[in-house]
Design an enzyme around this catalytic site. Structure first.
Site, PDB file in Angstrom:
ATOM      1  N   ARG A 196       0.939  -1.129   0.159  1.00 29.18           N
ATOM      2  CA  ARG A 196      -0.163  -0.217   0.028  1.00 29.18           C
ATOM      3  C   ARG A 196       0.943   1.298  -0.115  1.00 29.18           C
ATOM      4  O   ARG A 196       0.378   2.231  -0.535  1.00 29.18           O
ATOM      5  CB  ARG A 196      -1.046  -0.071   1.152  1.00 29.18           C
ATOM      6  N   ASP A 245      -3.384 -14.461  -3.951  1.00 22.75           N
ATOM      7  CA  ASP A 245      -4.085 -15.419  -5.117  1.00 22.75           C
ATOM      8  C   ASP A 245      -5.165 -14.368  -5.868  1.00 22.75           C
ATOM      9  O   ASP A 245      -5.418 -13.312  -5.781  1.00 22.75           O
ATOM     10  CB  ASP A 245      -4.483 -16.674  -4.531  1.00 22.75           C
ATOM     11  N   HIS A 248      -5.912  -6.268  -3.084  1.00 26.28           N
ATOM     12  CA  HIS A 248      -6.776  -6.364  -2.267  1.00 26.28           C
ATOM     13  C   HIS A 248      -7.016  -7.834  -1.676  1.00 26.28           C
ATOM     14  O   HIS A 248      -7.936  -8.148  -0.979  1.00 26.28           O
ATOM     15  CB  HIS A 248      -7.958  -5.690  -2.482  1.00 26.28           C
ATOM     16  N   ASP A 294       8.172   8.729  -5.604  1.00 23.46           N
ATOM     17  CA  ASP A 294       9.243   9.708  -5.093  1.00 23.46           C
ATOM     18  C   ASP A 294       9.618   9.543  -3.682  1.00 23.46           C
ATOM     19  O   ASP A 294      10.347  10.341  -3.292  1.00 23.46           O
ATOM     20  CB  ASP A 294       9.340  11.036  -5.590  1.00 23.46           C
ATOM     21  N   ASP A 350       2.263   6.336  -2.600  1.00 24.69           N
ATOM     22  CA  ASP A 350       3.262   7.266  -2.853  1.00 24.69           C
ATOM     23  C   ASP A 350       3.197   7.520  -4.409  1.00 24.69           C
ATOM     24  O   ASP A 350       2.957   8.915  -4.754  1.00 24.69           O
ATOM     25  CB  ASP A 350       4.695   6.407  -2.714  1.00 24.69           C
TER      26      ASP A 350
END
Length: 332
Positions: A66, A257, A197, A78, A71
């Site tokens: 995450r 998976d 997720h 960065d 980012d």
């Protein structure tokens, strides 16, 4: 609805074509061998510390993944998300998408400290995030990909960008599509990257609106399986329990998976932003069904999309800096 021949041809081409490491706006190349001479043990150091962190807490794999997402979606990849607030910087950690949700900063600190000892002022925090995301994915059963390297670190942060550009759990599908498109990412990237997720957890506040609709009659979102909704309400009441955590994938919450996509087909996607991939668009629905049926293809597309996302507006050459401490910029 059957997949069209042209759609299948497109997906097959994506799966078989070689990865390209050039970033979308031109300029120098990022390449996996960037540190082979300057810091030959960089990959080994990152992998070992990530492995230790994930062994201690399986959820950390999702947290590190995450961090890289959050980012890249702001100012590019960065490491701006790692900066703490200072006299001149308002940290992205304080934004709505990041507050109470992003974590794993101590793991990044440990990696950076080890790399500074091994090869001072060489490996950027932005590259650490990219490598940690890949290693986390692999450690919990996901695909491996070569990480293009050579990013440098930003000199500032953007809390406004963090508040506006990161996809949110309650966004409409069109809003999410637009946010991805603005970063040069298409529908295949959107659905494949949403597959992250398959690991991790989410707080009650992120999906409560699906359990108790706005009319006050207590009925759950019609796209949510009734039995699943009832089980969620037991720990996510109409008020209170805001911080209670729930697995994003109820079947295999710590394994990378394709059960995430199978859950969407069964109307058991936890977040609205997940389930609408199956219910709100024929194009994204086709991709969900494809990945639910073919885990190998999902892995291939996920790896490709991670490389593509990691190429969003990197700083290279003399741009930015190599931070000595990921939490603050270097001072002259």
């Amino acid at each position: 609805m059957a997949l069209s021949i042209s759609f299948l041809m497109l997906l097959t081409a994506l799966a078989l074509s070689p990865l390209c490491f050039a970033f979308p706006h031109g300029g120098p190349f990022l390449f996996p061998q960037f540190y082979d001479r300057s810091c030959p043990k960089a990959h080994e150091i990152v992998k070992s510390i990530v492995a230790k962190a994930v062994a201690k807490e399986a959820r950390m794999a999702a947290s590190l993944l995450r961090l890289h997402f959050h980012d890249c979606f702001v100012k590019g990849c960065d490491a701006s998300i790692l900066l703490d607030s200072s006299k001149t910087i308002v940290s992205e950690k304080m934004s709505v998408p990041n507050r109470n949700s992003v974590r794993g900063f101590e793991v990044i600190d440990e990696i950076k400290s080890a790399l500074e000892k091994a090869c001072p002022h060489t490996v950027s925090c932005a590259d650490i995030l990219a490598l940690a995301a890949r290693d986390s994915t692999v450690l919990v059963g996901g695909p491996y990909w070569e990480v293009p390297l050579g990013r440098r670190d930003s000199l500032g942060a953007s809390i406004q960008g963090s508040n506006n550009h990161i996809p949110a759990p309650n966004n409409t599908l069109q809003t999410i599509i637009t946010k991805f498109k603005l970063k040069g990412l298409d529908l295949v990237d959107l659905v494949a990257l949403s597959g992250s997720h398959t690991i991790g957890q989410s707080r009650c506040t992120s999906f409560r609106q699906r359990l108790y609709n706005q009319t006050g009659n207590g009925l759950a979102d019609f796209t949510l399986d009734p039995a699943y909704a009832a089980s969620l309400r037991s720990r996510c009441p109409r008020s209170g329990g805001d911080q209670n955590l729930f697995p994003l994938d109820l079947v295999s919450p710590t394994k990378f998976d394709n059960h995430y996509f199978k859950n969407l087909v069964a109307k058991k996607g936890l977040l609205s932003s997940d389930e609408i991939l199956f219910t709100n668009s024929p194009a994204t629905k086709k991709l969900v069904e494809l990945y639910a049926a073919n885990g190998e293809l999902f892995f291939q597309h996920f790896a490709r999309s991670m490389v593509k996302m990691g190429n969003i507006a990197p700083l290279t050459g003399s741009m930015g800096q190599i931070r000595k401490n990921c939490r603050k910029v270097n001072h002259a």
